[in-house]
Design an enzyme around this catalytic site. Structure first.
Site, PDB file in Angstrom:
ATOM      1  N   CYS A   1      73.743  40.462   7.368  1.00 57.96           N
ATOM      2  CA  CYS A   1      73.658  40.360   8.849  1.00 57.96           C
ATOM      3  C   CYS A   1      72.653  41.323   9.442  1.00 57.96           C
ATOM      4  O   CYS A   1      71.934  40.964  10.369  1.00 57.96           O
ATOM      5  CB  CYS A   1      75.048  40.555   9.459  1.00 57.96           C
ATOM      6  SG  CYS A   1      75.568  42.241   9.696  1.00 57.96           S
ATOM      7  N   MET A   2      72.532  42.547   8.941  1.00 54.85           N
ATOM      8  CA  MET A   2      71.688  43.510   9.670  1.00 54.85           C
ATOM      9  C   MET A   2      70.473  43.997   8.884  1.00 54.85           C
ATOM     10  O   MET A   2      69.676  44.770   9.407  1.00 54.85           O
ATOM     11  CB  MET A   2      72.534  44.747  10.055  1.00 54.85           C
ATOM     12  CG  MET A   2      73.647  44.454  11.030  1.00 54.85           C
ATOM     13  SD  MET A   2      73.158  43.406  12.402  1.00 54.85           S
ATOM     14  CE  MET A   2      72.040  44.463  13.286  1.00 54.85           C
TER      15      MET A   2
ATOM     16  N   GLY B   1      76.401  42.895  14.072  1.00 55.24           N
ATOM     17  CA  GLY B   1      77.494  41.925  13.935  1.00 55.24           C
ATOM     18  C   GLY B   1      78.818  42.618  13.757  1.00 55.24           C
ATOM     19  O   GLY B   1      79.754  42.409  14.525  1.00 55.24           O
ATOM     20  N   GLN B   2      78.877  43.499  12.784  1.00 58.07           N
ATOM     21  CA  GLN B   2      80.198  44.052  12.423  1.00 58.07           C
ATOM     22  C   GLN B   2      80.426  45.411  13.073  1.00 58.07           C
ATOM     23  O   GLN B   2      79.484  46.089  13.435  1.00 58.07           O
ATOM     24  CB  GLN B   2      80.270  44.180  10.893  1.00 58.07           C
ATOM     25  CG  GLN B   2      80.193  42.820  10.217  1.00 58.07           C
ATOM     26  CD  GLN B   2      80.393  42.933   8.729  1.00 58.07           C
ATOM     27  OE1 GLN B   2      81.502  42.854   8.222  1.00 58.07           O
ATOM     28  NE2 GLN B   2      79.308  43.151   8.020  1.00 58.07           N
TER      29      GLN B   2
ATOM     30  N   LYS C   1      89.799  37.785  21.906  1.00 55.84           N
ATOM     31  CA  LYS C   1      90.339  38.023  20.545  1.00 55.84           C
ATOM     32  C   LYS C   1      90.829  39.460  20.442  1.00 55.84           C
ATOM     33  O   LYS C   1      91.846  39.716  19.803  1.00 55.84           O
ATOM     34  CB  LYS C   1      89.310  37.652  19.482  1.00 55.84           C
ATOM     35  CG  LYS C   1      88.204  38.386  19.209  1.00 55.84           C
ATOM     36  CD  LYS C   1      87.512  37.788  17.948  1.00 55.84           C
ATOM     37  CE  LYS C   1      86.107  38.286  17.980  1.00 55.84           C
ATOM     38  NZ  LYS C   1      85.333  37.585  19.050  1.00 55.84           N
TER      39      LYS C   1
ATOM     40  N   MET D   1      71.760  37.675  15.136  1.00 55.61           N
ATOM     41  CA  MET D   1      71.563  36.978  13.846  1.00 55.61           C
ATOM     42  C   MET D   1      70.474  35.911  13.954  1.00 55.61           C
ATOM     43  O   MET D   1      69.873  35.557  12.945  1.00 55.61           O
ATOM     44  CB  MET D   1      72.867  36.322  13.387  1.00 55.61           C
ATOM     45  CG  MET D   1      73.953  37.326  13.117  1.00 55.61           C
ATOM     46  SD  MET D   1      73.336  38.701  12.157  1.00 55.61           S
ATOM     47  CE  MET D   1      74.281  40.039  12.799  1.00 55.61           C
TER      48      MET D   1
END
Lengths: 158, 76, 273, 769
Positions: free
Chosen positions: D169-170, D377-378, D80, D340
């Site tokens: 998420c975190m 995650g981000q 990606k 996650m």
């Protein structure tokens, strides 16, 4: 100049025999729920009306509905198990495949219907086709993000 | 065809000249007494011939293979 | 437009022809969900039976000989059209075949638009028909695609399915083919296809039993020799002379016309057994 | 690229050889990937791995992307990332501000948009007080933008109703680290991968979510004898390359982790002197207050968690649990990864603590190759939200809202009157949208995230967002998205390399992203928008002087310098990371106390021997390891006694399956960007539900059949993908697809400590549609 290598529907007999046996009645095309089967016309007038699959547009999803409806034995009517299908063999072009070029992509591995048997990922996370199990359905060629596809299904030569 | 990336330890100027004249070897980089090059082989049997050619050169101390690429486009 | 449907037999025949068209449309739109009705005029699956065009199956057998897959349902499917032809003559050609239906529509339009003198119809002796049939079979056996370039009903039905699927490259190719054939058939040698070239028609004609359904000119009733029936006959035959039996495909047009002129005791009528 | 095949292969051989021995070989001109004017160093826009890359620009357009071989990812990027250039000029990029009038979108100018927004917010604050407005930030905006928003809402307006999507998420990982080690953020780095002998991967599909890190691990597996343990209820590609697979019923991993601790203690594999020197034991007392206990009580607590009990509860064979425990304890260096699978759980913090416990128990910490590593995650969840404090209970750089001393520090640093920062932590993500749905929050500003698709129990919150009497502003680069379609005002945001700023990825590495091209249409960077909004709002509230004093910035560098100063006397101290150094280096890992501190900064924290400069400063008498983030416990880490508890919504009679959601490698989160790339859409065109072949056979389902999935909150129809990946009884659905909002089915029960919802485990029923 005419196309001579066609990916036949699952259960197809040898190419030379297929050309003689198929009575081009279109039943396999009609039963196919994914409209994967197209009939030859301009590609090669000698094969006019013969069914084949353009994997890049619509691969065969091995639902195994077409062999039973073939009246002429061009498709093996008794074939039900998708693992026994042999339409062709996938070949990876290492110069354009993302995985072999340093990026990491596994679209063909994740979408292969013979999961983790016909197409495996090596330790180096490179896709490798296991010819013994590859049924040649063309799903990998369809999902490959590279244009033109980095993995091509070569129909079976007699 | 095989392309083998190698690091060659040499000693003295003439060893470098001799090595750069070899047909199957192409030098890409040089640091004090080390040469970085690529050996091109049609197939693996040729390796013995290459090794003899290298060991004859005076001042050639040794080589270490670092990478290998196979070009199977014409064979498959 | 009205006289395209005039006449008892003609009207029912038109309904058959239109019905066949709608039937195939329904089959193509439901073919993903059911496999009871599938196929085209090359071979049509009805439940377990695979009805197959006799010429196609003969060339199939010829091409594959021992390796042919003599599937019981396909073999029965091969016999059915022959049986129908044996009993009812070439009713397939007049009542079902899409090519004939298309031809009659275009012919009707042509006669109304151009009003010109009708062309002479193609005539062929029975012997030349047999020679051509043998040649067609041989060509079908040695050149696999040959039957699919000359069998119009199968091609039209496959074309209809490609229209449903919007596969334009095949549509263009087959349209060109059909238009060429129609041009020859309409403007060059009228009815050459149905009376001579179409091998299935020839086979069905040969399979006809003399005692089966046919149109006869009754001797006991007087015929006014007005020859209107011969003028109307879609195949350009001469029923008023009584020599039409060779090529007649029992469309019943002449019977309609004859009845139209005289309320009763008209000499032309269907006869079965 | 005009060079023949032979030439290319010879160069590849030479380059690979050179990279092994560190020879400096530059690519000759004709072998460049594509004809490009110049390559600019930057970072990938997507996951928390934070791969460095070069952007190829030609004629003012981004035409190519290639991995940065000098950064940690050594030139690798995933598929990606390779298609990043295609998202910039995608069809439905938002080019100008639009306001919704009577259900239709009308184009307006930036002034009108700003005035409308300021008037709405000012009116709400005047009428209902500062707590009636909220901000929902994102782990994908740049750190400077999040710092500004934080300063505006917590400092200038005095409300803590500002939260970021890392709450989804975190948050559990952050609270896990704080409870175990006193301060947030992992103490190891990717460099540890080269030293670790045993990798313990739990609750993370690294091959899909962090592919380049996974590639580094696989490289180690080829080069040296390493053991890989993967605990995951799905046989993902990560699992298929592992040496030991712990397959268990989702939610029961607490039993497994406690059982592993049980084995380590019973077979005396723990590191006694490490525990004595650096660890304290705590458990939650009856009054929910932490209570100090000793090692013997911890051992007694573990008695109950035998491998047999773990097998009976979790379905994972006990031999495997024992084997995993032994490998974990006896390996020279064990590194654990989780994501996650552990964080998005109602017991997220506890299960994070349990993994940290294993490291502390066996001393597998604070040395090369031994570290508990939480994957983010981000791309900027660490640098932009957890460090900058854009969560409702945090203040910048390790400070807490509830801590008076921290509040006083920030008020003094920001130059605010005493007591301006509200003492009570604000609403967390799920509560924020619950209150917005109830109308208590009047105005909400959502920046660079898509809650309309990513919140759990989505139907309830989507109705709330669509309310007429509340005002929802969305800053987004694409429109329509599942959130901007519900908004009242949409502002066009600059995207990735159309604006400059810094990202902070999983391993504490801050990296600079330069502006490479002009933003599309009238899009503006969020930095500019927040800055102008802050000044206009404060002047509208009659505090023009504060506006000038608090927001004097001209460029993002000014904000960056303030952030550096703010972190100076904290554990995060990255004073040495000047903007110039960040532009030159390939990212730097904080702490970097002084400007001459060598790049790449501190690879390992809490250990003086392996290069943490702050150990001497905060704990002078410590000779090597010191958890200086936890002075309250004498600079010691904490092993928590966490009883094993199942998930909030386990499978039962009428909902016999467990639904778990997650990511694919082709798409990023809600797909607003990656779904604009035809190649990625080709590889992953539509949503599906993964079903185990045994379950599929029982239900008569084949691949491709449509299947209806129903939970207590909603139902959805998806094509089935029958494949031997999920274990029997578990189904998996990716959450990328806007037309198939799987999050409608997901429970919004959340972890009481971190308030992170349980995306990973919802009970569902499956039938053929």
């Amino acid at each position: 100049m005419f196309k001579t290598k066609f990916l036949r529907p699952p259960g197809a007999v040898k190419e030379s025999e297929f050309v003689k046996k198929c009575i081009r009645c279109g039943k396999c095309q009609q039963i196919c729920p994914y409209n994967s089967i197209v009939l030859t016309s301009w590609e090669n007038p000698f094969y006019f009306g013969l069914p084949y699959i353009i994997a890049r547009k619509k691969p065969c999803y091995l639902c195994m509905k077409c062999p039973p409806v073939c009246p002429s034995g061009a498709l093996d009517r008794t074939l039900v198990d998708k693992n026994k299908v042999k339409m062709g063999i996938a070949r990876i072009n290492r110069d354009t495949c993302w995985a072999y070029q340093g990026s990491f992509c596994r679209a063909c591995f994740m979408n292969c219907p013979i999961f983790d048997k016909a197409l495996k990922m090596t330790d180096e996370l490179l896709p490798v086709v296991i010819e013994k199990y590859c049924v040649g359905c063309g799903i990998c060629e369809n999902v490959c993000p590279v244009e033109p596809s980095a993995i091509i299904v070569e129909p079976l030569k007699d | 065809m095989f392309y083998i990336g190698v690091l060659i330890d040499i000693e003295g100027e003439e060893a470098e000249k001799a090595l750069s004249s070899l047909s199957f070897l192409k030098i890409y980089g040089k640091k004090e007494n080390q040469l970085l090059g690529v050996i091109e082989l049609k197939d693996l049997q040729e390796w013995k011939a290459v090794e003899e050619a290298l060991t004859e050169i005076k001042g050639f101390l040794g080589l270490s293979i670092l990478s290998s690429f196979q070009d199977n486009s014409d064979t498959s | 437009m009205k006289d395209f449907f005039k006449g008892k037999f003609t009207l029912t025949r038109r309904l058959f022809q239109i019905g066949t068209f709608l039937f195939f449309l329904a089959v193509y739109y439901t073919s993903h969900k059911q496999s009871f009705l599938l196929g085209t005029f090359y071979s049509f699956k009805l439940g377990p039976i695979h009805i197959v065009d006799p010429f196609i199956y003969l060339t199939y057998l010829g091409r594959n000989l021992l390796k042919a897959d003599l599937f019981v349902w396909t073999v029965t499917g091969f016999l059915i059209p022959l049986l129908i032809a044996f009993l009812f003559g070439r009713v397939f050609c007049s009542w079902i075949c899409p090519y004939n239906f298309l031809y009659e529509i275009l012919d009707f339009l042509k006669t109304h638009l151009f009003r010109k003198k009708p062309l002479i119809y193609f005539e062929a002796s029975p012997k030349s028909k047999k020679v051509w049939l043998a040649l067609a079979l041989a060509l079908g056996i040695f050149i696999p695609p040959f039957p699919y370039y000359i069998l119009m009903p199968g091609l039209l039905s496959v074309l209809l399915h490609q229209l449903v699927l919007h596969l334009y490259s095949f549509i263009l190719f087959s349209l060109l083919l059909i238009l060429m054939v129609l041009f020859v058939d309409l403007f060059f040698k009228k009815r050459i296809w149905c009376k001579f070239i179409c091998p299935t028609g020839l086979i069905l004609g040969m399979a006809r039993w003399k005692g089966g359904l046919r149109i006869i000119k009754r001797k006991d009733l007087t015929c006014k020799e007005c020859a209107l029936c011969s003028f109307e006959c879609p195949l350009g035959l001469t029923p008023h002379l009584g020599n039409h039996l060779e090529d007649c495909y029992n469309c019943g047009r002449c019977v309609d016309i004859c009845k139209g002129l005289r309320k009763k005791e008209n000499p032309l009528d269907f006869k079965f057994l | 690229m005009k060079c023949d095949r032979r030439e290319f292969l010879k160069w590849s051989a030479a380059l690979t050889a050179a990279s092994v021995v560190g020879f400096e070989l530059s690519l000759p001109e004709n072998l460049q990937a594509v004809d490009v004017d110049k390559w600019i160093k930057s970072v990938c826009r997507y996951c928390g791995a934070g791969c460095g890359l070069y952007i190829g620009v030609k004629g003012g357009k981004v035409v190519a992307v290639k991995g940065d071989d000098k950064n940690w990812n050594r030139g690798y990027i995933c598929v990606k990332g390779s298609y990043l250039p295609k998202i910039l000029d995608a069809p439905d990029r938002l080019k100008y501000p639009m306001v919704r009038e009577g259900g239709k979108w009308k184009r307006i100018t930036w002034e009108e948009a700003m005035n409308l927004m300021v008037s709405k917010f000012a009116e709400a604050i005047k009428k209902y007080g500062p707590h009636s407005v909220g901000f929902y930030g994102s782990g994908q905006s740049y750190s400077e933008e999040s710092y500004l928003a934080n300063k505006l809402f917590k400092g200038a307006l005095g409300t803590n109703n500002i939260d970021g999507n890392p709450r989804l998420c975190m948050a559990s990982a952050a609270v896990g680290y704080v409870t175990s080690f006193g301060k947030d953020e992992p103490m190891g780095s990717y460099d540890d991968i080269y030293y670790a002998d045993c990798f313990f991967i739990i609750g993370s599909n690294m091959s899909e979510a962090h592919p380049v890190i996974f590639r580094l691990i696989m490289e180690q597996k080829r080069k040296r004898k390493v053991k890989i343990i993967v605990a995951d209820p799905r046989k993902t590609l990560t699992v298929r390359n592992a040496d030991l697979h712990l397959d268990f019923i989702p939610g029961m991993d607490l039993y497994i982790l406690n059982a592993m601790a049980h084995v380590i203690v019973k077979e005396k594999l723990y590191n006694k002197d490490f525990i004595d020197k650096h660890v304290v034991f705590k458990k939650l007392g009856p009054d929910n207050k932490p209570q100090k206990v000793n090692f013997e009580e911890y051992v007694k607590f573990l008695e109950e968690y035998t491998p047999e009990l773990a097998e009976q509860k979790s379905g994972c064979p006990k031999e495997k649990i024992i084997q995993a425990a032994r490998w974990f304890a006896t390996s020279k260096a064990t590194m654990s990864f989780w994501c996650m699978g552990l964080n998005q759980r109602t017991k997220g913090v506890w299960v994070n603590n349990l993994v940290n416990n294993l490291h502390l128990l066996t001393g597998q910490i604070c040395r090369p190759g031994a570290t508990p590593f939480s994957l983010t995650g981000q791309p900027n969840a660490c640098g932009g939200i957890r460090d900058v404090g854009l969560l409702s209970h945090l203040l910048p750089y390790g400070r807490l809202v509830a801590n008076d001393q921290h509040r006083a520090e920030m008020e003094e640093f920001w130059g605010l009157p005493k007591g301006r920062i509200h003492p009570k932590p604000g609403l967390t993500a799920v509560e924020l949208f619950r209150k917005f749905a109830e109308g208590e929050i009047k105005c909400l500003w959502v920046v660079c995230t898509n809650p309309g698709q990513s919140l759990p129990n989505l139907e309830k919150y989507r109705k709330g967002m669509a309310r007429e009497d509340t005002f929802l502003v969305v800053s987004e680069a694409y429109h329509p998205s599942r959130t901007s379609e519900l908004a009242d005002l949409v502002l066009p945001a600059a995207l990735w390399c159309e604006k400059e700023g810094t990202y902070g990825q999983s391993e504490r590495r801050y990296q600079y992203l330069p502006q490479v091209i002009k933003p599309l249409g009238e899009a503006k960077s969020d930095f500019e928008v927040i800055l102008t909004f802050a000044r206009k709002l404060l002047t509208a509230l009659g505090r023009a002087d504060e506006a000038k004093r608090l927001f004097p910035y001209k460029t993002t560098e000014d904000v960056w310098n303030e952030m550096r100063a703010c972190s100076r006397n904290t554990v995060y101290n990255f004073w040495g990371m000047t903007r110039a150094r960040l532009i030159k280096e390939h990212g730097m890992l904080w702490p970097v106390p002084t400007e001459d501190y060598p790049a790449p900064g501190t690879l390992r924290r809490y250990t003086a021997k392996y290069g943490d400069p702050l150990v001497k400063k905060y704990d002078p008498k410590a000779e090597d390891i010191s958890f200086y983030g936890n002075p309250a416990d004498g600079n010691r880490a904490v092993i928590w006694l966490r009883p094993a508890v199942g998930p909030a919504e386990p499978a039962d009679k009428d909902y016999p399956f467990i639904l778990t959601t997650g990511r694919l490698i082709e798409h990023w989160h809600t797909g607003t960007m990656t779904m604009k790339v035809p190649e990625l859409m080709r590889a992953a065109p539509r949503a599906f539900v993964e079903i185990n072949p045994k379950d599929a056979q029982k239900l008569g389902i084949k691949t491709g059949d449509m299947v209806r999935i129903t939970s207590r909150r909603g139902s959805i129809v998806l094509p089935a993908k029958v494949v031997d990946i999920p274990r029997p009884g578990v189904v998996f659905v990716p959450f990328h697809y806007p037309d198939k909002l799987i999050n409608i089915l997901v429970t919004d029960a959340f972890d009481p400590m971190s308030k992170q919802p349980e995306f990973k485990i919802s009970a569902v029923r499956i039938e053929k549609a």
